[in-house]
Design an enzyme around this catalytic site. Sequence first.
Site, PDB file in Angstrom:
ATOM      1  N   GLY A 140       0.775  -1.232   0.000  1.00 19.85           N
ATOM      2  CA  GLY A 140       0.000   0.000   0.000  1.00 19.85           C
ATOM      3  C   GLY A 140       0.805   1.281   0.000  1.00 19.85           C
ATOM      4  N   PRO A 169       4.232  -5.024  -1.300  1.00 18.31           N
ATOM      5  CA  PRO A 169       3.916  -3.879  -2.138  1.00 18.31           C
ATOM      6  C   PRO A 169       3.655  -4.286  -3.585  1.00 18.31           C
ATOM      7  CG  PRO A 169       6.280  -4.070  -1.889  1.00 18.31           C
ATOM      8  CD  PRO A 169       5.688  -5.194  -1.100  1.00 18.31           C
ATOM      9  N   GLY A 170       2.732  -3.613  -4.212  1.00 16.12           N
ATOM     10  CA  GLY A 170       2.520  -3.795  -5.647  1.00 16.12           C
ATOM     11  C   GLY A 170       2.874  -2.494  -6.348  1.00 16.12           C
ATOM     12  N   ARG A 171       2.003  -1.522  -6.147  1.00 21.23           N
ATOM     13  CA  ARG A 171       2.113  -0.251  -6.861  1.00 21.23           C
ATOM     14  C   ARG A 171       3.496   0.397  -6.745  1.00 21.23           C
ATOM     15  NH1 ARG A 171      -2.513   2.940  -7.308  1.00 21.23           N
ATOM     16  NH2 ARG A 171      -3.280   1.919  -5.419  1.00 21.23           N
ATOM     17  N   ARG A 187      -8.375   3.815 -13.903  1.00 20.56           N
ATOM     18  CA  ARG A 187      -8.218   4.525 -12.625  1.00 20.56           C
ATOM     19  C   ARG A 187      -8.794   5.946 -12.612  1.00 20.56           C
ATOM     20  NH1 ARG A 187      -4.195   5.495 -10.170  1.00 20.56           N
ATOM     21  NH2 ARG A 187      -4.868   4.680  -8.161  1.00 20.56           N
ATOM     22  N   TYR A 236     -11.579   6.052  -9.762  1.00 21.93           N
ATOM     23  CA  TYR A 236     -11.176   6.683  -8.503  1.00 21.93           C
ATOM     24  C   TYR A 236     -10.943   8.189  -8.645  1.00 21.93           C
ATOM     25  CZ  TYR A 236      -9.548   1.814  -7.982  1.00 21.93           C
ATOM     26  OH  TYR A 236      -9.440   0.452  -7.976  1.00 21.93           O
ATOM     27  N   CYS A 254     -18.174   5.743 -25.531  1.00 22.96           N
ATOM     28  CA  CYS A 254     -19.382   6.565 -25.448  1.00 22.96           C
ATOM     29  C   CYS A 254     -19.875   6.745 -24.024  1.00 22.96           C
ATOM     30  CB  CYS A 254     -20.468   5.936 -26.301  1.00 22.96           C
ATOM     31  SG  CYS A 254     -20.073   6.057 -28.031  1.00 22.96           S
ATOM     32  N   GLU A 255     -19.084   7.307 -23.154  1.00 24.60           N
ATOM     33  CA  GLU A 255     -19.621   7.763 -21.876  1.00 24.60           C
ATOM     34  C   GLU A 255     -18.695   8.799 -21.276  1.00 24.60           C
ATOM     35  OE1 GLU A 255     -19.497   3.717 -19.740  1.00 24.60           O
ATOM     36  OE2 GLU A 255     -19.045   5.140 -18.134  1.00 24.60           O
ATOM     37  N   TYR A 283      -1.952  -1.287 -11.776  1.00 21.67           N
ATOM     38  CA  TYR A 283      -3.414  -1.256 -11.913  1.00 21.67           C
ATOM     39  C   TYR A 283      -3.826  -0.537 -13.204  1.00 21.67           C
ATOM     40  CZ  TYR A 283      -2.747  -2.516  -7.061  1.00 21.67           C
ATOM     41  OH  TYR A 283      -2.326  -3.134  -5.912  1.00 21.67           O
TER      42      TYR A 283
HETATM   43  N1  LLP Z   1      -1.633  -6.714  -0.101  1.00 17.87           N
HETATM   44  C1  LLP Z   1      -2.973  -6.812  -0.112  1.00 17.87           C
HETATM   45  C2  LLP Z   1      -3.616  -7.746   0.803  1.00 17.87           C
HETATM   46  C3  LLP Z   1      -3.722  -6.024  -0.992  1.00 17.87           C
HETATM   47  O1  LLP Z   1      -5.042  -6.125  -0.990  1.00 17.87           O
HETATM   48  C4  LLP Z   1      -3.060  -5.147  -1.871  1.00 17.87           C
HETATM   49  C5  LLP Z   1      -3.810  -4.318  -2.816  1.00 17.87           C
HETATM   50  C6  LLP Z   1      -1.656  -5.084  -1.827  1.00 17.87           C
HETATM   51  C7  LLP Z   1      -0.973  -5.880  -0.925  1.00 17.87           C
HETATM   52  C8  LLP Z   1      -0.863  -4.182  -2.721  1.00 17.87           C
HETATM   53  O2  LLP Z   1      -1.183  -2.840  -2.559  1.00 17.87           O
HETATM   54  P1  LLP Z   1      -0.299  -1.734  -3.285  1.00 17.87           P
HETATM   55  O3  LLP Z   1       1.081  -1.802  -2.708  1.00 17.87           O
HETATM   56  O4  LLP Z   1      -0.292  -2.049  -4.737  1.00 17.87           O
HETATM   57  O5  LLP Z   1      -0.994  -0.455  -3.005  1.00 17.87           O
HETATM   58  N2  LLP Z   1      -7.078  -0.948  -8.037  1.00 17.87           N
HETATM   59  C9  LLP Z   1      -6.624   0.013  -7.054  1.00 17.87           C
HETATM   60  C10 LLP Z   1      -5.716  -0.598  -6.030  1.00 17.87           C
HETATM   61  C11 LLP Z   1      -6.347  -1.740  -5.277  1.00 17.87           C
HETATM   62  C12 LLP Z   1      -5.394  -2.372  -4.293  1.00 17.87           C
HETATM   63  C13 LLP Z   1      -5.888  -3.674  -3.862  1.00 17.87           C
HETATM   64  N3  LLP Z   1      -5.071  -4.340  -2.903  1.00 17.87           N
HETATM   65  C14 LLP Z   1      -5.956   1.189  -7.748  1.00 17.87           C
HETATM   66  O6  LLP Z   1      -5.919   1.219  -8.967  1.00 17.87           O
HETATM   67  O7  LLP Z   1      -5.512   2.121  -7.084  1.00 17.87           O
END
Ligand code: LLP
Length: 418
Positions: free
Chosen positions: A216, A246-248, A283, A287, A342-343, A371
Amino acid sequence: MTDDDLTAIAARYGTPTYVYDLDGVEAQVTRLRAAFPGADVHYAVKANANGALLRFLASLGLGAEALTTGELERAVRAGFPPERILLGGPGHTPALVKRAAEVGVGLVSLDGEGAWRIWREARAPDTRFLIRVNPGFDPRTHEHLATAAPHAKFGIPRAKAMALAEEVAATRRLAGFHVHAGSMIAEVEVARLVVEALSPLYDRFPDLDTVDVGGGFAVPDAPLEAFAEHFLPFARARGLRLVIEPGRFLVADAGTLLTRVLHVKHGALRHVIADAGMADLLRPALYGAHHPVRVLPTEGAATAPAAAPAASVPTPAVPIPATPTSAIPTTAVPTDVDGPLCENADRLARHVDLPDVAPGDLLAVGRAGAYGFAMASNYASSLRPAEVVSRKGEARLARRRETPEDLWRLEDEAQRSS
Ligand code: LLP
């Protein structure tokens, strides 16, 4: 990567195309490891599941955090060692559990008692468990991303988590607890609250060896070191392995969506209609997320091929030619950058300042590595973009652009088999 590199990629592979700069990803991995020395990093596959990217992350020694069967299979296929795969998520099914046990995933985060009931029956003697706690605080982010909030579906409130922990601990397979407070977390106070939520649990179960504080971290500039000042001492003092997922943070800034201007319309605002929109990058629509948009040098734009090479043609790694940068006009006009569908929500950017652009010009939508493609869809029978990876100055196709045939292939298969 330079803007000229991106222009060359658009000329070669067409638009819309996602480009992932693996050197940038590696730099983020290095930043993260420096901030969290000794931590066990599990990349959250949901942020971007492209196979070339996953293989790259696996080669850097990261683990993976997966939540669906698809993510699990992708992680295995990309070469993450099974014991370095953490299976999380709120939707475990008997089929997913069976497969995860077969694969031999190292850690499972139990999001509720229901998941434990399935896992308890599975033959998975070596799998160890985390219990995901819902800490019930406001993690100060967009409500869609606030998984720690008391009303969120995630995790188990603390008292119940303790009861479940007793049960799992009785099987000698309880590794620890897990809190993922949310996504796009930028405030240090959230890290403090995570530790505060976890402390009583580890007081009660002092023999555990792992703590997972989730992912996160916000981009572009989460205060990683300040987060670490909360997490590291907590883990060290209790002799715990610190897991982060972490992902993002690892992939967002390394990704760019290349899109071409189709039309420019002047009304109450200037509308730049691009060939990418909410089907390609959801996104902004979902959001109200801000992604920086800039104009790229348009060298060669007029003769750019419309589509990427067919899948069957192997695409060699090509050195990116250094193309000269043409001058970019600088008059900024308040602009919406819209997509082709179209939106009204079909938009990449709202009320931004953008220089004069004309049909054929190229735009780079930044911070699109997380994402982005992961949430792309075939809405309006849109064809999902090509994906290109770049490493040390060489770009190569990592997923071809979809073709209309891809849209009906599964329908045709169904018809043939019925
Ligand atoms: N761990 C868990 C349990 C999670 O649910 C998530 C993300 C992560 C790790 C990784 O989070 P990050 O480091 O990427 O923030 N679609 C949304 C983001 C949804 C995140 C879902 N869970 C967007 O585009 O912002």
